[in-house]
Scaffold this active site. Structure first.
Site, PDB file in Angstrom:
ATOM      1  CB  SER A  32      -0.928  -0.217   1.156  1.00  0.00           C
ATOM      2  OG  SER A  32      -0.270  -0.041   2.331  1.00  0.00           O
ATOM      3  CG  HIS A 164     -41.754  21.615 -12.388  1.00  0.00           C
ATOM      4  ND1 HIS A 164     -41.931  20.249 -11.762  1.00  0.00           N
ATOM      5  CD2 HIS A 164     -42.601  22.385 -11.425  1.00  0.00           C
ATOM      6  CE1 HIS A 164     -42.784  20.307 -10.431  1.00  0.00           C
ATOM      7  NE2 HIS A 164     -42.983  21.641 -10.493  1.00  0.00           N
ATOM      8  CD  GLU A 304     -20.137  20.200 -20.736  1.00  0.00           C
ATOM      9  OE1 GLU A 304     -20.760  20.622 -21.211  1.00  0.00           O
ATOM     10  OE2 GLU A 304     -18.813  19.713 -20.970  1.00  0.00           O
ATOM     11  CE1 TYR A 331      -6.135  -2.683   9.190  1.00  0.00           C
ATOM     12  CE2 TYR A 331      -5.389  -4.992   9.050  1.00  0.00           C
ATOM     13  CZ  TYR A 331      -5.556  -3.829   8.528  1.00  0.00           C
ATOM     14  OH  TYR A 331      -5.006  -3.351   7.326  1.00  0.00           O
ATOM     15  CD  GLN A 336      -2.944  -2.305   2.342  1.00  0.00           C
ATOM     16  OE1 GLN A 336      -2.169  -2.775   3.363  1.00  0.00           O
ATOM     17  NE2 GLN A 336      -2.874  -2.858   1.219  1.00  0.00           N
TER      18      GLN A 336
END
Ligand code: ARG
Length: 472
Positions: A32, A164, A304, A331, A336
């Site tokens: 990691s 609307h 956008e 855990y 992770q």
């Protein structure tokens, strides 16, 4: 089936009971450090607090503490300068730092006393979230300031408000923009709560059940500034919960996702205003892009992308929630996976907030187009019903009578305020001679001065309030 036979061979911290290291594939799969190296400065803060506590209770000597602290400071600088070589074979940020520290001082071998990576990573992420929330609060404030300035500059420009996507009632640009400001200010408050909730120390919870060693959890909490308003240390109450809990992560990701949704709705308003059909706003060149094929195009890509990235922020929240769903205490390595979505939400939302601010700061309203749109007298049909109410007509009947006037104006192909008085009277007998004055826009807005309404005085007050609050 061919299996990966290559070995990494390296596992310095937990290798005792293993005959061989993880396979190359497992190494690549489980490392990691490629992403959690982002936690390094926080891991070092946590380690310094832990070392100070170990020294305080006598589990390490003063000299060992000094050596550890000096080494950690050096590593901190080295990492910040990009001069640290991360090793994926050492799995994660925690083991990389510990091993590097060991090269500097043998005392490093004592740093992990009464600590597990489980309470360590829970602490690191809390420290990270404190910093990230603070950054996002600042970005929200700075967007708010941009919105308030935009509102102030455009308080005399009126536009139709929509429901609307149909023209509903007139509002000022300021009132519309201050509606966005409300959304962002709720985000700011939400981040402030997430921030405050992070100041609770899991350190000392160990892997799951604390430690037999005589540690002082309050001391390490204090070192990290995890204290309440009375200066009392704030500690997690249950060691199992402390290492399994990912609520701060999820709360942070939720605050990011909701802020993203707000930005997306704002972006959609701006995209509509910017469309060729509506044309209320001109966006700055710097935050629009052209088409590779059509030379006339100027596209609102910044807006956008904000709309698009909001999907990603909601997705990150979902990833975290699904990650803990059905996870037994305490855990599990699944946890992770909490980091990439957190980091992504933080980084992307920070950019979205900045881009929204910069785009609006550089934008201008097209007064010709707004004036045209807001001149539609039907925007004030409801005001005419209110006028009749003041003449004693029950609202339901007033609504019906104005509806008949609208139908008549369509039939005669005349704007409602240009209908001959005698024809109008047939639909609404209580109309006085002055009834067309209802369609005066300025008058209509000036009649809306109750709290929260778009009247110009109320809007001015709102702007003044915001400016004071933001120190503008
Ligand atoms: N890199 C790990 C994570 O982020 C650190 C905790 C490892 N703990 C363990 N028991 N393997 O989850």
């Amino acid at each position: 089936m061919a299996t990966s036979k290559k070995k990494t061979g390296k596992q310095a911290t937990w290798g005792g009971r293993f005959k061989e290291g993880p396979s190359e594939l497992m190494g690549r799969f489980s490392e990691s450090v490629s992403f959690d190296k982002k936690l390094a400065p926080f891991d070092i803060i946590g380690s310094k607090a832990h070392a100070a506590m170990l020294a305080k209770v006598g589990l390490i000597s003063k000299a060992e503490h000094a050596a550890i602290r000096k080494g950690l400071d050096e590593l901190d600088r080295q990492i910040a300068a990009g001069k640290f070589t991360w090793d994926t074979a050492l799995e994660d940020v925690h083991m990389n730092i510990e091993q590097a520290l060991l090269k500097k001082t043998p005392a490093a071998a004592k740093l992990h006393t009464a600590r597990s990576r489980n309470d360590q990573v829970a602490t690191d992420v809390r420290l990270y979230l404190i910093d990230a929330s603070r950054q996002l609060m600042r970005a929200c404030s700075s967007l708010l300031a941009g919105l308030v300035v935009f509102a102030e500059e455009n308080q005399d420009i009126f536009i139709p408000g929509y429901t609307h996507l149909q023209r509903a009632q007139p509002v000022s640009v300021a009132h519309h923009v201050l509606a966005w400001a409300q959304m962002i200010s709720r985000d700011l408050e939400r981040f402030a709560k997430v921030y405050a909730n992070c100041f609770v120390s899991p350190l000392g919870s160990g892997a799951i059940a604390g430690t037999t060693l005589p540690i002082d959890r309050a001391a390490s909490a204090r070192e990290m500034g995890f204290e309440d308003a009375h200066g009392q240390p704030r500690l997690t109450d249950n060691s199992m919960d402390a290492v399994a809990d990912r609520d701060p992560h999820i709360e942070f990701a939720f605050a990011c996702a909701l802020c993203g949704l707000h930005l997306s709705r704002m972006a959609e308003d701006v995209i509509l205003w910017n469309s060729s059909e509506v044309g209320f706003i001109r966006l700055p060149d710097a935050f629009t892009t052209g088409s590779s094929l059509m030379p006339q195009k100027k596209n609102p890509d910044s807006m956008e992308l904000i709309r698009g990235k909001s999907a990603r922020l909601s997705g990150n929240l979902m990833t975290l929630m699904m990650m803990v769903k059905g996870l037994p205490l305490t855990y599990n390595r699944d946890l992770q996976e909490d980091k990439p979505p957190l980091f992504d939400s933080h980084e992307q939302l920070l950019m979205c907030l900045e881009v929204m601010r910069e785009t609006l700061v550089g934008a201008t309203m097209n007064q010709e187009r707004t004036a045209q749109a807001v001149a539609d007298p039907l925007l004030l049909a409801t005001d005419l019903a209110d006028y009749l109410v003041l003449k004693g007509v029950p609202f339901r009947q007033a609504h019906h009578q104005v509806g008949a006037l609208v139908a008549l104006s369509e039939k005669l192909n005349l704007p409602i305020d240009k209908l001959p008085h005698k024809d109008a009277l047939k639909c609404a007998p209580k109309l006085g001679k002055d009834w067309t004055q209802v369609f005066n826009l300025k008058r209509a807005l000036a009649a809306r001065e109750n709290p929260g309404m778009p009247g110009p005085k109320t809007t001015k007050k709102a702007i003044a309030h915001w400016k004071k609050q933001l120190g503008l």
